[in-house]
Design a protein around this motif. Structure first.
Motif, PDB file in Angstrom:
ATOM      1  N   GLY A   1       7.024   3.558  -1.183  1.00  0.00           N
ATOM      2  CA  GLY A   1       5.772   3.995  -1.771  1.00  0.00           C
ATOM      3  C   GLY A   1       4.587   3.320  -1.132  1.00  0.00           C
ATOM      4  N   ASP A   2       3.400   3.729  -1.550  1.00  0.00           N
ATOM      5  CA  ASP A   2       2.178   3.146  -1.019  1.00  0.00           C
ATOM      6  C   ASP A   2       2.046   1.685  -1.435  1.00  0.00           C
ATOM      7  N   SER A   3       1.473   0.876  -0.564  1.00  0.00           N
ATOM      8  CA  SER A   3       1.280  -0.542  -0.892  1.00  0.00           C
ATOM      9  C   SER A   3       0.109  -1.104  -0.110  1.00  0.00           C
ATOM     10  N   VAL A   4      -0.424  -2.210  -0.624  1.00  0.00           N
ATOM     11  CA  VAL A   4      -1.546  -2.910   0.000  1.00  0.00           C
ATOM     12  C   VAL A   4      -1.202  -4.392   0.071  1.00  0.00           C
ATOM     13  N   THR A   5      -1.447  -4.994   1.228  1.00  0.00           N
ATOM     14  CA  THR A   5      -1.183  -6.418   1.426  1.00  0.00           C
ATOM     15  C   THR A   5      -2.483  -7.128   1.782  1.00  0.00           C
ATOM     16  N   GLN A   6      -2.809  -8.152   1.031  1.00  0.00           N
ATOM     17  CA  GLN A   6      -4.015  -8.945   1.286  1.00  0.00           C
ATOM     18  C   GLN A   6      -3.643 -10.371   1.631  1.00  0.00           C
ATOM     19  N   MET A   7      -4.550 -11.044   2.324  1.00  0.00           N
ATOM     20  CA  MET A   7      -4.315 -12.440   2.633  1.00  0.00           C
ATOM     21  C   MET A   7      -4.346 -13.276   1.365  1.00  0.00           C
ATOM     22  N   GLU A   8      -3.547 -14.341   1.393  1.00  0.00           N
ATOM     23  CA  GLU A   8      -3.492 -15.239   0.244  1.00  0.00           C
ATOM     24  C   GLU A   8      -4.803 -16.008   0.148  1.00  0.00           C
ATOM     25  N   GLY A   9      -5.169 -16.357  -1.066  1.00  0.00           N
ATOM     26  CA  GLY A   9      -6.337 -17.190  -1.250  1.00  0.00           C
ATOM     27  C   GLY A   9      -5.953 -18.527  -1.839  1.00  0.00           C
ATOM     28  N   PRO A  10      -6.889 -19.316  -2.259  1.00  0.00           N
ATOM     29  CA  PRO A  10      -8.310 -19.006  -2.170  1.00  0.00           C
ATOM     30  C   PRO A  10      -8.873 -19.225  -0.772  1.00  0.00           C
ATOM     31  N   VAL A  11      -9.932 -18.486  -0.475  1.00  0.00           N
ATOM     32  CA  VAL A  11     -10.699 -18.702   0.729  1.00  0.00           C
ATOM     33  C   VAL A  11     -11.903 -19.544   0.334  1.00  0.00           C
ATOM     34  N   THR A  12     -12.045 -20.685   0.968  1.00  0.00           N
ATOM     35  CA  THR A  12     -13.128 -21.605   0.632  1.00  0.00           C
ATOM     36  C   THR A  12     -14.084 -21.695   1.810  1.00  0.00           C
ATOM     37  N   LEU A  13     -15.348 -21.383   1.570  1.00  0.00           N
ATOM     38  CA  LEU A  13     -16.358 -21.382   2.631  1.00  0.00           C
ATOM     39  C   LEU A  13     -17.618 -22.086   2.164  1.00  0.00           C
ATOM     40  N   SER A  14     -18.380 -22.533   3.125  1.00  0.00           N
ATOM     41  CA  SER A  14     -19.718 -23.044   2.832  1.00  0.00           C
ATOM     42  C   SER A  14     -20.713 -21.897   2.890  1.00  0.00           C
ATOM     43  N   GLU A  15     -21.793 -22.051   2.182  1.00  0.00           N
ATOM     44  CA  GLU A  15     -22.840 -21.025   2.186  1.00  0.00           C
ATOM     45  C   GLU A  15     -23.283 -20.738   3.624  1.00  0.00           C
ATOM     46  N   GLU A  16     -23.529 -19.448   3.914  1.00  0.00           N
ATOM     47  CA  GLU A  16     -23.961 -18.933   5.216  1.00  0.00           C
ATOM     48  C   GLU A  16     -22.821 -18.816   6.226  1.00  0.00           C
ATOM     49  N   ALA A  17     -21.605 -19.143   5.847  1.00  0.00           N
ATOM     50  CA  ALA A  17     -20.475 -18.964   6.765  1.00  0.00           C
ATOM     51  C   ALA A  17     -20.096 -17.491   6.855  1.00  0.00           C
ATOM     52  N   PHE A  18     -19.325 -17.175   7.916  1.00  0.00           N
ATOM     53  CA  PHE A  18     -18.828 -15.814   8.119  1.00  0.00           C
ATOM     54  C   PHE A  18     -17.536 -15.624   7.336  1.00  0.00           C
ATOM     55  N   LEU A  19     -17.424 -14.461   6.707  1.00  0.00           N
ATOM     56  CA  LEU A  19     -16.255 -14.170   5.880  1.00  0.00           C
ATOM     57  C   LEU A  19     -15.426 -13.044   6.465  1.00  0.00           C
ATOM     58  N   THR A  20     -14.113 -13.243   6.500  1.00  0.00           N
ATOM     59  CA  THR A  20     -13.168 -12.159   6.738  1.00  0.00           C
ATOM     60  C   THR A  20     -12.048 -12.275   5.727  1.00  0.00           C
TER      61      THR A  20
END
Lengths: 113, 113
Positions: A1-20
């Motif tokens: 069946g259909d499925s979606v896979t996402q990266m594990e978190g948490p993602v921790t960033l400083s303000e103004e950093a680039f996010l993916t």
């Protein structure tokens, strides 16, 4: 069946950093793809969507491009803010007839000042 | 108030008791959904409804009952609550079978002791 896979978190960033936040999917046919966001204590709300290959969805500085060749829909933002701290869900809907949403497990983003 | 509301927002109950979670929307959306959100699973669809008196099972329907006698209401009943049903429950609605955007309620946090 259909499925979606996402990266594990948490993602921790400083303000103004680039996010993916990575998202890949498995589906028959040509699904529509979505990113939903859940702020603390609230329900989910649609952030952006793309309905066909090579479409780019964008909203509030976030972008994601529907890549059929890599079955991906990665979420990006050039400069995150503290207010972007939330849980992000990748989702798809597809098939014929009634189209249910299939969600990934969610990725928590924490942005510090 | 316009929108989609859920009640109660928080509920603690004991194993074996019957619990009903309420969902009400003011948009006259034809489609309504119940999801549960658990760590590591994202959102999973319990039941959905295409219109009044039309309901269907989702991914995880066991132990749950729904009804939809009026378009605006979609209650979810746990007939005999179990600890595994401890979760956050979200109701959502949308206008059509093409699930481009679902509108979510604020959620009900249910704890079964």
């Amino acid at each position: 069946g259909d499925s979606v896979t996402q990266m594990e978190g948490p993602v921790t960033l400083s303000e103004e950093a680039f996010l993916t936040i990575n998202c890949t999917y498995t589906a028959t046919g040509y699904p529509s793809l979505f990113w939903y966001v859940q702020y603390p204590g609230e329900g989910l709300q649609l952030l952006l969507k793309a309905t066909k290959a090579d479409d780019k969805g964008s909203n509030k500085g976030f972008e994601a491009t529907y890549r059929k060749e890599t079955t991906s829909f990665h979420l990006e933002k050039g400069s995150v803010q503290v207010s972007d701290s939330a849980v992000y869900f990748c989702a798809l809907s597809g098939g014929t007839g009634f189209q249910k949403l299939v969600f990934g497990t969610g990725t928590r983003l924490l942005v510090s000042p | 108030d316009a929108g989609i509301t859920q009640s109660p927002r928080y509920k603690i109950t004991e194993t074996g008791r019957q619990v009903t979670l309420m969902c009400h929307q003011t948009w006259s959306h034809s489609y309504m959904f119940w999801y549960r959100q658990d760590l590591g699973h994202g959102l999973r669809l319990i039941y959905y409804s295409a219109a009044a008196d039309i309901t269907d099972k989702g991914e995880v329907p066991d132990g749950y009952v729904v009804s939809r006698s009026k378009t605006e209401n979609f209650p979810l009943t746990l007939e005999s609550a179990t600890r595994s049903q401890t979760s956050v429950y979200f109701c959502a609605s949308t206008t059509s079978g093409r699930a481009y955007e679902q509108f979510f309620g604020p959620g009900t946090r249910l704890t079964v002791l």
